[in-house]
Design a protein around this motif. Structure first.
Motif: not given
Length: 463
Positions: A437-450
């Motif tokens: 979850x932290x990796x996802x949040x760091x790279x895509x904080x707006x949660x736009x990628x899939x």
């Protein structure tokens, strides 16, 4: 959901007719290969270069538009469903084979190239790319889902065969994850961070792959067994003694019955192994004799061998049509496909467990599997309008996953997580899920990628 006008104007200016909000185009990208409910995007874009993908991502990010990368659309767990609407970025026009380097045994392709196109292009070089998931999958999609297939027991999966990637990050930055060297200890392994990420961390636009020399000799065979345990035990013993099997596939009796009806074949309706051997003439002959000895010791019958390419293709027709054959046992039904993967020694008991679950459900189903690496699939032919059938199969799916996890296996060996396996991620990964979850949040904080894929939703604390 309404597509933002500023994004529409910018994408039209960039792509022209390669941007569409037509209902037919949206429906085609709704992720409906299997049983999951269709979820169409609000619009579709067809880029032709990495630079265009980067500009598309920047436009979407500036307008808060969700982005779903789309390849051949052959995934089975809702991996490309646009559950938050937004834009489907269809990479099929990025279909150029950019460079083949026979002396280095590697090549670089755009993400939309499929494996058949690559192997046709390689035919005169004496090389081939072995990963074969069965569907006409794109190589970018195969990397994104960490695909596998019938040759994995010999050549590995996409994880072992991707050298580096070109990726567009959620910020619209273009990065190359590594160089082409066969090994490196320089920094974090970004290549394998993106392999299997299913478009949730960025969009793969180019893939550099390992290639292999075409074998001098190839032989394939089919043999039948009285029960699943004897078939899987034969595969395990062959691997344990070091026979370099190129393929070893299991189809249960129900699957053979469905294939016979669908493809007008006359295979013996019993638990069956399909095997293939690659190597020199002498080496293959030795492998064949050793395997036949092991199989006979486990009660195998009805051996049938094939050497000519056309004969081998006919032999493998049953395996490659198994999914469609199972689903087509009932008109108007859809496939519900699930897969698990376990350590080799636990495979027989897990297949037996699955067979027991299937017996009592009354829904047509088949088992097929890449038994050389502990991975097997169950495909159900379900009526999508019958809630009780969907509930029954969901219970069986959960029981199969629980059994696999209890054996230190995984909830999916090659289909990916998508929507269908998200709820099992906590049980499989425990505290490591928090790091994901932290990796996802760091790279895509707006949660736009899939968005809403792989990672299950966070539980809301009780008030």
């Amino acid at each position: 959901m309404t597509f933002p006008n500023d994004a529409r104007v910018a994408l039209n200016a960039l792509l022209g007719e390669r941007f569409s909000e037509k209902q037919a185009d949206r429906d085609h990208h709704a992720g409906t290969e299997a049983h999951h409910r269709p979820a169409p995007p609000e619009a579709v874009a067809w880029p032709e270069s990495t630079e265009e993908v980067a500009e598309i991502v920047r436009i979407c990010r500036g307008n808060g538009v969700a982005i779903v990368a789309h390849g051949a659309g052959s995934s089975l767990e809702g991996n490309t469903s646009a559950v938050k609407g937004g834009l489907s970025v269809d990479l099929n026009r990025m279909n150029q084979i950019l460079d083949v380097r026979p002396e280095d045994l590697d090549c670089t392709v755009q993400a939309g190239v499929n494996r058949e196109e690559l192997n046709t292009h390689l035919r005169d070089t004496g090389l081939f790319f072995p990963i074969d998931p069965g569907a006409h999958a794109s190589l970018g999609g195969m990397a994104a889902t960490r695909a596998s297939g019938t040759n994995a027991v010999r050549y590995g999966t996409m994880r072992e065969n991707v050298l580096c990637l070109t990726v567009v990050t959620p910020e619209g930055e273009i990065i190359r994850t590594a160089r082409r060297a066969r090994k490196s200890s320089a920094g974090y392994d970004l290549t394998h961070l993106f392999v299997g990420s299913e478009g949730t961390l960025g969009i793969i636009t180019e893939v550099t792959l390992k290639l292999y020399g075409r074998p001098e000799a190839v032989r394939a065979a089919v043999c039948t067994f009285s029960d699943p345990a004897s078939a899987s035990r034969t595969a395990i013993e062959a691997i344990q003694v070091g026979i370099p099997l190129a393929r070893v596939e299991y189809l249960d009796d129900g699957c053979i019955r469905a294939v016979n009806a669908y493809s007008h074949l006359e295979e013996t309706e019993a638990d069956t192994l399909f095997v293939e051997f690659h190597g020199s003439e002498a080496g293959v002959a030795e492998q064949v004799a050793f395997f036949e000895e092991i199989a006979t010791g486990n009660g195998a019958a009805h051996f049938r061998w094939a050497e000519r390419e056309e004969d081998r293709n006919r032999l493998w027709k049953a395996r490659h049509s198994a999914y469609t054959a199972t689903v087509n046992q009932r008109p108007g039904c859809r496939g519900w496909a699930t897969d698990v993967c376990v350590p080799l020694s636990r495979l027989p008991e897990c297949i037996d467990h699955a067979k027991g679950l299937m017996k009592s459900c009354g829904i047509p189903a088949s088992i097929m599997g890449h038994v050389g690496d502990g991975n097997f699939h169950v495909v159900f032919s379900v009526d999508p309008t019958a809630p009780e059938e969907l509930e029954t199969v969901a219970r069986i799916n959960s029981a199969m996953v629980e059994q696999a996890l209890s054996c230190d296996g995984t909830c999916t060996g090659e289909h990916g997580v998508g929507l269908g396996k998200r709820k099992y991620m906590e049980a499989e990964h425990g505290p490591a899920l928090s790091l994901m979850r932290r990796i996802k949040s760091a790279l895509d904080p707006e949660n736009l990628m899939n968005p809403d894929k792989i990672l299950p939703p966070m539980e809301t604390p009780a008030q």
